[in-house]
Write an enzyme that holds these catalytic residues in place. Structure first.
Site, short mmCIF file in Angstrom:
data_model
loop_
_atom_site.label_atom_id
_atom_site.label_comp_id
_atom_site.label_asym_id
_atom_site.label_seq_id
_atom_site.Cartn_x
_atom_site.Cartn_y
_atom_site.Cartn_z
N GLY A 20 -50.84 -32.39 -21.41
CA GLY A 20 -51.14 -31.58 -20.21
C GLY A 20 -52.15 -32.20 -19.24
O GLY A 20 -52.45 -31.60 -18.21
N ASP A 71 -53.74 -35.77 -30.52
CA ASP A 71 -52.63 -36.71 -30.53
C ASP A 71 -51.50 -36.02 -31.31
O ASP A 71 -51.69 -35.66 -32.49
CB ASP A 71 -53.09 -37.99 -31.25
CG ASP A 71 -52.00 -39.04 -31.33
OD1 ASP A 71 -50.81 -38.69 -31.23
OD2 ASP A 71 -52.36 -40.22 -31.51
N TYR A 126 -35.90 -44.12 -25.71
CA TYR A 126 -36.28 -42.88 -25.03
C TYR A 126 -35.12 -41.87 -25.01
O TYR A 126 -35.28 -40.69 -25.36
CB TYR A 126 -36.74 -43.22 -23.61
CG TYR A 126 -37.15 -42.06 -22.76
CD1 TYR A 126 -38.41 -41.48 -22.90
CD2 TYR A 126 -36.29 -41.54 -21.80
CE1 TYR A 126 -38.80 -40.42 -22.10
CE2 TYR A 126 -36.67 -40.48 -20.99
CZ TYR A 126 -37.93 -39.92 -21.14
OH TYR A 126 -38.32 -38.86 -20.35
N ALA A 174 -32.56 -41.69 -26.90
CA ALA A 174 -32.25 -41.21 -28.25
C ALA A 174 -33.16 -40.04 -28.62
O ALA A 174 -32.71 -39.03 -29.18
CB ALA A 174 -32.40 -42.34 -29.26
N LYS A 196 -34.76 -38.02 -26.53
CA LYS A 196 -34.56 -36.86 -25.65
C LYS A 196 -33.24 -36.14 -25.97
O LYS A 196 -33.13 -34.93 -25.76
CB LYS A 196 -34.61 -37.30 -24.18
CG LYS A 196 -35.99 -37.83 -23.76
CD LYS A 196 -37.06 -36.76 -23.90
CE LYS A 196 -38.44 -37.22 -23.56
NZ LYS A 196 -39.45 -36.15 -23.68
N ILE A 239 -38.65 -36.98 -11.14
CA ILE A 239 -39.82 -36.16 -10.79
C ILE A 239 -40.97 -37.05 -10.32
O ILE A 239 -41.24 -38.10 -10.92
CB ILE A 239 -40.30 -35.34 -12.02
CG1 ILE A 239 -39.13 -34.55 -12.64
CG2 ILE A 239 -41.45 -34.40 -11.63
CD1 ILE A 239 -38.43 -33.59 -11.74
P1 NAP Z 1 -46.90 -38.55 -18.04
O1 NAP Z 1 -47.36 -38.45 -16.62
O2 NAP Z 1 -46.93 -39.87 -18.71
O3 NAP Z 1 -47.71 -37.47 -18.89
C1 NAP Z 1 -47.50 -37.34 -20.27
C2 NAP Z 1 -48.84 -37.09 -20.93
O4 NAP Z 1 -48.63 -37.06 -22.36
C3 NAP Z 1 -49.83 -38.22 -20.64
O5 NAP Z 1 -51.10 -37.70 -20.37
C4 NAP Z 1 -49.79 -38.98 -21.94
O6 NAP Z 1 -50.93 -39.79 -22.21
C5 NAP Z 1 -49.64 -37.85 -22.94
N1 NAP Z 1 -49.32 -38.34 -24.26
C6 NAP Z 1 -48.71 -39.51 -24.60
N2 NAP Z 1 -48.70 -39.65 -25.92
C7 NAP Z 1 -49.30 -38.57 -26.45
C8 NAP Z 1 -49.62 -38.17 -27.78
N3 NAP Z 1 -49.32 -38.93 -28.82
N4 NAP Z 1 -50.25 -36.99 -27.96
C9 NAP Z 1 -50.62 -36.23 -26.90
N5 NAP Z 1 -50.37 -36.56 -25.62
C10 NAP Z 1 -49.72 -37.72 -25.40
O7 NAP Z 1 -45.40 -38.01 -18.18
P2 NAP Z 1 -44.55 -37.04 -17.22
O8 NAP Z 1 -43.78 -37.90 -16.29
O9 NAP Z 1 -45.39 -35.96 -16.70
O10 NAP Z 1 -43.49 -36.45 -18.28
C11 NAP Z 1 -43.78 -35.34 -19.10
C12 NAP Z 1 -42.58 -35.08 -20.00
O11 NAP Z 1 -41.40 -34.89 -19.22
C13 NAP Z 1 -42.30 -36.24 -20.95
O12 NAP Z 1 -41.88 -35.76 -22.19
C14 NAP Z 1 -41.18 -36.99 -20.23
O13 NAP Z 1 -40.40 -37.71 -21.13
C15 NAP Z 1 -40.42 -35.82 -19.61
N6 NAP Z 1 -39.64 -36.25 -18.43
C16 NAP Z 1 -40.26 -36.76 -17.31
C17 NAP Z 1 -39.48 -37.14 -16.22
C18 NAP Z 1 -40.11 -37.71 -14.96
O14 NAP Z 1 -39.38 -38.06 -14.01
N7 NAP Z 1 -41.43 -37.82 -14.86
C19 NAP Z 1 -38.09 -37.00 -16.25
C20 NAP Z 1 -37.50 -36.48 -17.40
C21 NAP Z 1 -38.28 -36.10 -18.48
P3 NAP Z 1 -50.79 -41.41 -21.97
O15 NAP Z 1 -50.81 -41.59 -20.49
O16 NAP Z 1 -51.97 -41.97 -22.68
O17 NAP Z 1 -49.49 -41.85 -22.57
#
Ligand code: NAP
Length: 245
Positions: free
Chosen positions: A14, A61, A153, A155, A157, A186
């Site tokens: 978050g 984590d 990734y 796989a 999702k 996004i």
């Molecule tokens: P993001 O900006 O990278 O944010 C994800 C957060 O999760 C980051 O703060 C990250 O920290 C943290 N995280 C990583 N590993 C973790 C762990 N082991 N324990 C706790 N927190 C952890 O990602 P986002 O783009 O907002 O995406 C959020 C979700 O939506 C993800 O599951 C992503 O796969 C999904 N999604 C995103 C998109 C898109 O276009 N953005 C599209 C489809 C799906 P770090 O920065 O240290 O890794």
């Protein structure tokens, strides 16, 4: 406003991006939010608290069972309940399949899939006991379309969809619903680093002709996390501007 009044939610990952948007919207709707992240989420929490949100940061984590259990115990002690779990934390380690290392494969499986398993496992028993719960997890449009360089990734999702549909069948009778959201393209830190031309070309593929925002995804989570969505269970909600449905 107030659709989550009196409810307690955990939002993993978050600190930034979509997760931070979910924290903001859920607080606006009256929830008390536990923001979990490996990154320091204090600034995000502080910003939301400054606008009246009830939110606190816990450094968790999602691959660490001990940290998860400690954080869950603290929430139960302080707030007595956990109504909502948003499994949002996720990572990418993109590489074409033949070049992908075992480390890149395992890292993504470990966070995106095993992490979701550990967190959900720690929360489900108390939701069942309370006779109420909402679990919503982050899948992706790439689970359905595939994407070059994302065998690892995609796989995870896609696995989240199967996980969601199966757990939904197990815990529905206990008042707990389990759903997933599949975001499309996004605007986050990840897309901000892409060249302008790539973003423009991407937008041309989207019927609504714009990139999505964390809030677009947060409102989808809000619906599935609400009491009103109690008859929606085992569903995947596509939120991608109409690329696929
Ligand atoms: P993001 O900006 O990278 O944010 C994800 C957060 O999760 C980051 O703060 C990250 O920290 C943290 N995280 C990583 N590993 C973790 C762990 N082991 N324990 C706790 N927190 C952890 O990602 P986002 O783009 O907002 O995406 C959020 C979700 O939506 C993800 O599951 C992503 O796969 C999904 N999604 C995103 C998109 C898109 O276009 N953005 C599209 C489809 C799906 P770090 O920065 O240290 O890794």
């Amino acid at each position: 406003m107030g659709r989550l009044e009196g409810q307690v939610a955990i939002i993993t990952g978050g600190a930034r991006g979509i997760g931070a948007g979910v924290c903001k919207v859920f607080c606006e709707e009256g929830a008390t939010v536990a923001l979990w992240d490996v990154l320091d989420g204090k600034a995000t929490a502080e910003e939301i608290r400054a606008t009246g949100g009830k939110i606190f940061f816990q450094k968790v984590d999602v691959t660490n069972k001990e940290e998860i259990q400690k954080a869950v115990d603290y929430i139960k002690e302080q707030h007595g309940r956990i109504d909502i779990l948003i499994n949002n934390a996720g990572i990418i380690r993109d590489r074409s399949f033949t070049k992908m290392s075992d480390d890149e494969w395992n890292a993504v499986i470990n966070v995106n899939l095993n992490g979701l398993y550990h967190v959900t496992k720690a929360v489900v028993p108390q939701m069942k006991e309370a006779g109420y719960g909402r679990i919503v997890s982050a899948s992706s449009i790439n689970a359905l379309l595939g994407a070059f360089g994302q065998t690892n990734y995609a796989a995870t999702k896609a696995a989240i969809i199967g996980f969601t549909k199966s757990l939904a069948r197990e815990v529905g009778k206990n008042g707990v619903t389990v759903n997933a959201v599949a975001p499309g393209f996004i605007k986050t830190a990840m897309t901000d680093s892409m060249p302008e031309t790539v973003i423009k070309a991407g937008i041309q593929q989207i019927p609504v002709r714009r990139i999505g925002t964390p809030e677009d995804i947060a409102y989808a989570y809000l619906y599935l996390a609400s009491k009103e969505a109690g008859f929606v269970n085992g569903e995947l909600l596509n939120v991608n501007g109409g690329i696929i449905s």
